[in-house]
Design a protein around this motif. Structure first.
Motif, short mmCIF file in Angstrom:
data_model
loop_
_atom_site.label_atom_id
_atom_site.label_comp_id
_atom_site.label_asym_id
_atom_site.label_seq_id
_atom_site.Cartn_x
_atom_site.Cartn_y
_atom_site.Cartn_z
N ALA A 1 54.70 4.38 3.22
CA ALA A 1 54.57 4.96 4.24
C ALA A 1 53.64 4.07 5.14
O ALA A 1 53.08 4.49 6.23
N CYS A 2 53.50 3.07 4.70
CA CYS A 2 52.40 1.88 5.60
C CYS A 2 53.05 1.95 6.96
O CYS A 2 52.20 1.99 7.85
N CYS B 1 52.20 4.55 9.48
CA CYS B 1 50.88 4.70 9.95
C CYS B 1 50.24 3.41 10.70
O CYS B 1 49.36 3.43 11.66
N HIS B 2 50.72 2.08 10.58
CA HIS B 2 50.39 1.04 10.93
C HIS B 2 51.55 0.24 11.71
O HIS B 2 52.65 0.29 11.30
N PRO C 1 44.83 1.26 12.00
CA PRO C 1 44.69 0.16 12.95
C PRO C 1 45.82 -0.68 12.84
O PRO C 1 46.61 -0.69 11.86
N ILE D 1 45.59 -8.92 10.73
CA ILE D 1 44.59 -8.54 9.55
C ILE D 1 44.14 -9.72 8.53
O ILE D 1 43.24 -9.72 8.07
N TYR E 1 38.59 -7.72 1.12
CA TYR E 1 38.50 -6.51 1.82
C TYR E 1 39.91 -5.76 2.00
O TYR E 1 39.86 -4.59 1.88
N SER F 1 40.41 -1.83 1.01
CA SER F 1 41.05 -0.92 2.04
C SER F 1 42.11 -0.34 1.49
O SER F 1 42.32 1.01 1.77
N PRO G 1 40.64 3.74 0.32
CA PRO G 1 40.42 3.94 1.66
C PRO G 1 39.06 4.39 2.35
O PRO G 1 38.74 4.28 3.30
N LYS H 1 35.10 2.20 3.17
CA LYS H 1 34.79 2.06 4.43
C LYS H 1 35.80 2.72 5.22
O LYS H 1 36.98 1.94 5.23
N ILE H 2 35.12 3.17 6.36
CA ILE H 2 36.16 3.52 7.24
C ILE H 2 36.10 2.87 8.61
O ILE H 2 35.19 2.82 8.99
N LYS H 3 37.13 2.48 8.87
CA LYS H 3 37.20 1.56 10.29
C LYS H 3 36.67 2.36 11.46
O LYS H 3 37.17 3.47 11.55
N SER I 1 38.95 9.07 4.62
CA SER I 1 39.88 8.42 5.57
C SER I 1 41.03 9.32 5.81
O SER I 1 41.44 9.92 4.93
N MET J 1 44.06 7.86 5.72
CA MET J 1 44.84 7.22 4.67
C MET J 1 44.59 7.49 3.42
O MET J 1 43.60 7.97 3.16
N LEU K 1 47.87 5.51 -3.15
CA LEU K 1 49.12 4.90 -2.69
C LEU K 1 49.75 4.06 -3.56
O LEU K 1 50.94 3.75 -3.90
C1 HEC Z 1 48.56 8.68 6.73
C2 HEC Z 1 48.44 7.24 7.45
C3 HEC Z 1 48.21 5.81 6.63
C4 HEC Z 1 49.14 5.42 5.57
C5 HEC Z 1 50.24 6.02 4.91
C6 HEC Z 1 48.66 4.24 5.21
N1 HEC Z 1 47.47 3.89 6.28
FE1 HEC Z 1 46.35 2.42 5.86
N2 HEC Z 1 44.74 3.20 7.23
C7 HEC Z 1 45.11 4.26 7.90
C8 HEC Z 1 43.90 4.61 8.62
C9 HEC Z 1 43.77 5.88 9.45
C10 HEC Z 1 43.06 3.54 8.58
C11 HEC Z 1 41.51 3.45 9.20
C12 HEC Z 1 40.65 4.41 8.48
C13 HEC Z 1 39.94 3.67 7.28
O1 HEC Z 1 39.42 2.50 7.36
O2 HEC Z 1 40.19 4.01 6.07
C14 HEC Z 1 43.78 2.58 7.62
C15 HEC Z 1 43.09 1.48 7.22
C16 HEC Z 1 44.00 0.50 6.59
C17 HEC Z 1 43.08 -0.85 6.52
C18 HEC Z 1 42.09 -1.45 6.80
C19 HEC Z 1 42.10 -1.94 8.12
C20 HEC Z 1 41.10 -2.36 8.84
O3 HEC Z 1 41.05 -2.98 10.01
O4 HEC Z 1 39.78 -2.32 8.53
C21 HEC Z 1 44.52 -1.56 5.70
C22 HEC Z 1 44.41 -3.26 5.09
C23 HEC Z 1 45.23 -0.64 5.37
N3 HEC Z 1 45.03 0.61 6.18
C24 HEC Z 1 46.57 -0.96 4.84
C25 HEC Z 1 47.63 0.15 4.50
C26 HEC Z 1 48.92 -0.37 3.64
C27 HEC Z 1 48.97 -1.58 2.94
C28 HEC Z 1 49.46 1.02 3.45
C29 HEC Z 1 50.63 1.38 2.70
C30 HEC Z 1 50.62 0.92 0.97
C31 HEC Z 1 48.72 1.85 4.35
N4 HEC Z 1 47.76 1.53 4.77
C32 HEC Z 1 49.03 3.18 4.45
C33 HEC Z 1 46.10 5.29 7.77
C34 HEC Z 1 47.16 5.05 6.79
#
Ligand code: HEC
Length: 667
Positions: free
Chosen positions: A397-398, A401-402, A413, A418, A426, A430, A434, A437-439, A493, A495, A499
């Motif tokens: 599901a990346c 959300c992204h 974000p 990135i 980092y 992340s 997750p 550190k929360i962005k 977070s 996130m 995962l």
């Molecule tokens: C349900 C929504 C969701 C899913 C699914 C998700 N993310 Fe995220 N992700 C977020 C959110 C919200 C943040 C910002 C909050 C935090 O820093 O944890 C984040 C932060 C990040 C960051 C740090 C970004 C930064 O600028 O600091 C990375 C890298 C990232 N995700 C990669 C991934 C990858 C790779 C996947 C799939 C394996 C994934 N995420 C799945 C919601 C999601």
């Protein structure tokens, strides 16, 4: 008098201090000046005059081209002049005839309490037509008194509106109650009559209104009939179940328990079980467990768990009741993800789900040392090409959300650069942790409503009456402030953690390698735009054509399920294997054509350039063939246009890529 722009602007500021009458004469001209900067300054100068006549002149600016800055300036000015303008409306000094656009702007700009003072009088002069033209229906919702609401409701009941206007009126009535706690001053039970409307959208909106009014204690039978009937639309079933949950009480719980029973249609069953959890958790737990054992479709299971776990206390109760085995892995995986997303971390449920489905929980502790080791390995041993395919997996599901290059979800974000902006350790941290550190700007807001539902999401926006969250599914969730029992900033977070659990080490390294390339020059640089990223695919077969669907690709909205959505790779290419995967077809016998559709938004009319990179294919726009592969130019009117690459099933290219100097619609 002919002055340059600078001179005119100076004039505006001089006139702002001159005597009223002569000021107005000058400002009246400047409000219509060809230079937008001059119009802007004139609008702000009018605010200082403080008379109804000044408001009248300011609203006259709407006859000239507007832009967001001018819009905002006019909005401010009308707010500054709201009292004199209202007085002019009330006395009839400001005539509304022929100025509907100005009236609408003014009434929406001022505070609802102020609009409410003139609304009754204005409605008497402008009876609502069958088509509900104009701003009135929505204004009644945002500013009307119980009397105006009653008149609006009566007009819907008596068939005084066409279907589209009825839908708007019902929404407006719901908003008045939801946000302002105001309802019509007459009886509301007649609403039930609209449940039998021949228009499904009127029916759906009426049921939603019933959920807001909660006055239909006796119509459980009818609502559960609608929810259970094979002839009901999906939308009608869903809102009927939501309405039962919202009306509440023993009767509603009985109806939901019936709908969630063994043998009921799966789509009704899981929704009813989740709704029952919100009304009577103890009674719902065995039903929830039974439904979990029957769910094999992961996306549905995710939706199911999201609704169940939003109920306070549900995750603990379900964890205790889960059997030692017998839950399908897809249902368990979905539950494990939801239990760790959206600012919650329900470890007990994760463990219980893993046990009852035979999955492993990766409870490995990721230390700083381990993260640095993984990062170093990813840099040398990870393969970004494979990593991109892992990033696209629906179970991770990346993409949901992204976004990359503007395409994808908006919950987290943007990932476009990135890799160029963050070090690889980092990125590893992340994804694995997750919560570490929360962005900034992505903190989780947790809201509990009076009915005990726990909502979470990032804050999309907030008004005096409403909080709008963007939840983990990417949907906007409006919550009336009236209805909020508790509101906190979460520490976790949105996130999900865990995962990476289903991935082997090499797959994880590949994913990190892919992330670390994003934004660096070459195949992983999506920062320049101008390329189609969001595609919908449709295969036209002989049967479709015989069934009169030969024009489907131009006529049907992209929400129609026959369209298969797919994103192109970061480099903009839509490869043959992505096409095959999305359409679930590896062969094309029996098909007449394959269509890959996207949209271009033209800000103004004029020529647009396109370039199709592919071994074969034709470019069509709005039903008209524009050309083949290579560079093309065509004239487009302002607005959104559907662009289709038509492919011969015998010559599907290895990949196609479409560029344009127009802007592609990305979501
Ligand atoms: C349900 C929504 C969701 C899913 C699914 C998700 N993310 Fe995220 N992700 C977020 C959110 C919200 C943040 C910002 C909050 C935090 O820093 O944890 C984040 C932060 C990040 C960051 C740090 C970004 C930064 O600028 O600091 C990375 C890298 C990232 N995700 C990669 C991934 C990858 C790779 C996947 C799939 C394996 C994934 N995420 C799945 C919601 C999601």
């Amino acid at each position: 008098m002919s002055l340059g722009l600078a001179g005119q602007l100076q004039w505006v500021s001089v006139t702002a201090t001159a005597a009223d009458a002569s000021r107005l004469v000058v400002l009246e001209k400047l409000v219509h000046d060809p230079a937008p900067r001059v119009r802007l300054e004139a609008l702000r100068a009018l605010a200082k005059v403080g008379t109804g006549r000044a408001a009248e002149l300011a609203l006259g600016a709407l006859n000239e081209p507007m832009d967001p800055t001018l819009d905002y300036a006019l909005w401010l000015t009308i707010n500054d002049l709201s009292e004199p303008w209202i007085a002019a409306l009330q006395s009839g000094a400001w005539k509304t005839e022929g100025r509907e656009k100005q009236l609408e702007f003014g009434l929406k700009a001022i505070k609802p309490e102020q609009a409410s003072r003139v609304l009754g009088q204005l409605l008497a002069q402008h009876p609502l037509g069958r088509d509900g033209a104009g701003p009135w229906i929505e204004l009644i919702g945002s500013a009307g008194t119980p009397r105006e609401l009653q008149a609006l409701f009566q007009q819907v009941l008596s068939g005084g509106f066409d279907d589209a206007a009825s839908v708007r009126a019902l929404k407006s009535l719901a908003d008045a109650t939801r946000l302002r706690n105001i309802r019509p001053d007459g009886p509301q039970a007649d609403l039930g009559r609209l449940f039998d409307s021949s228009s499904d959208s009127v029916r759906v909106e009426a049921i939603k209104l019933a959920a807001v009014w909660k006055t239909l204690g006796t119509s459980f039978g009818r609502l559960s009939e609608i929810a259970g009937a094979a002839g009901s639309s999906d939308a009608a079933r869903t809102v009927a179940i939501t309405a039962l949950r919202s009306i509440g009480g023993k009767g509603a719980a009985d109806a939901l328990a019936g709908l969630a029973g063994e043998g009921k249609e799966p789509a009704v069953r899981w929704q009813a079980a989740a709704a029952l959890a919100g009304l009577d958790l103890g009674r719902a737990v065995p039903v929830v467990v039974a439904v979990a054992r029957s769910l094999n479709d992961e996306p549905v299971a995710i939706e199911f768990w999201r609704r169940v776990l939003a109920v306070k206390g549900a995750s603990k109760a379900v964890a205790e009741a889960l059997p030692a085995s017998g839950v399908p892995q897809s249902a368990a995986r979905a539950g494990m993800r939801v239990a760790r997303e959206g600012g919650r971390n329900e470890v007990d449920l994760v463990v219980a789900l893993a046990r009852s489905s035979g999955l492993a929980t990766d409870t490995q502790a990721f230390t700083g040392q381990l993260i640095r080791e993984l990062a170093a390995k990813a840099a040398t041993q990870g393969d970004p090409i494979r990593g991109e395919l892992i990033y696209r997996r629906t179970d991770l599901a990346c993409i949901g959300c992204h976004s990359i290059g503007g395409a994808g979800g908006k919950v987290g974000p943007d990932m476009t650069s990135i890799g160029a902006s963050a070090p690889i350790d980092y990125l590893v941290e992340s994804v694995l942790l997750p919560n570490a550190k929360i962005k900034e700007g992505y903190g989780t807001v947790m809201v509990t409503t009076r009915d005990g539902t726990e909502w979470s999401g990032t804050l999309a926006r907030e008004t005096g009456q409403e909080i709008v969250l963007r939840n983990a599914a990417g949907a906007e969730q409006p919550i009336a402030k009236n209805d909020v029992a508790k509101r906190d900033l979460g520490t976790l977070s949105l996130m999900p953690s865990g995962l990476m659990d289903p991935l082997g080490e090499q797959e994880q390294l590949d994913l990190f390698a892919f992330l670390s390339r994003l934004g660096k020059p070459g195949d992983y640089d999506a920062s320049h735009g101008g390329v189609a990223r969001r595609w919908r695919l449709y295969t036209l077969t002989h049967t479709d054509q015989q069934n009169g669907r030969g024009n489907f690709m131009w006529e049907s909205p992209f929400t129609d399920r026959s369209w298969a959505p797919v994103y192109s790779l970061v480099n903009g290419r839509l490869s043959r294997s992505l096409i095959q995967e999305a359409t679930r077809r590896s062969q094309w016998e029996g098909t007449i054509a394959l269509y890959a559709a996207t949209e271009i938004n033209a800000a103004k009319a004029g020529p647009v350039k396109l370039k199709l990179d592919a071994s074969a294919g034709e470019v069509w726009i709005d039903g008209r063939k524009i050309g083949g592969t290579g560079e093309l130019t065509t004239d487009l009117t302002a607005g959104t246009h559907r662009v289709i690459v038509r492919m011969d099933p015998k010559q599907i290219p290895d990949a196609l890529r479409l560029e344009s100097d127009g802007s592609f619609v990305l979501n």
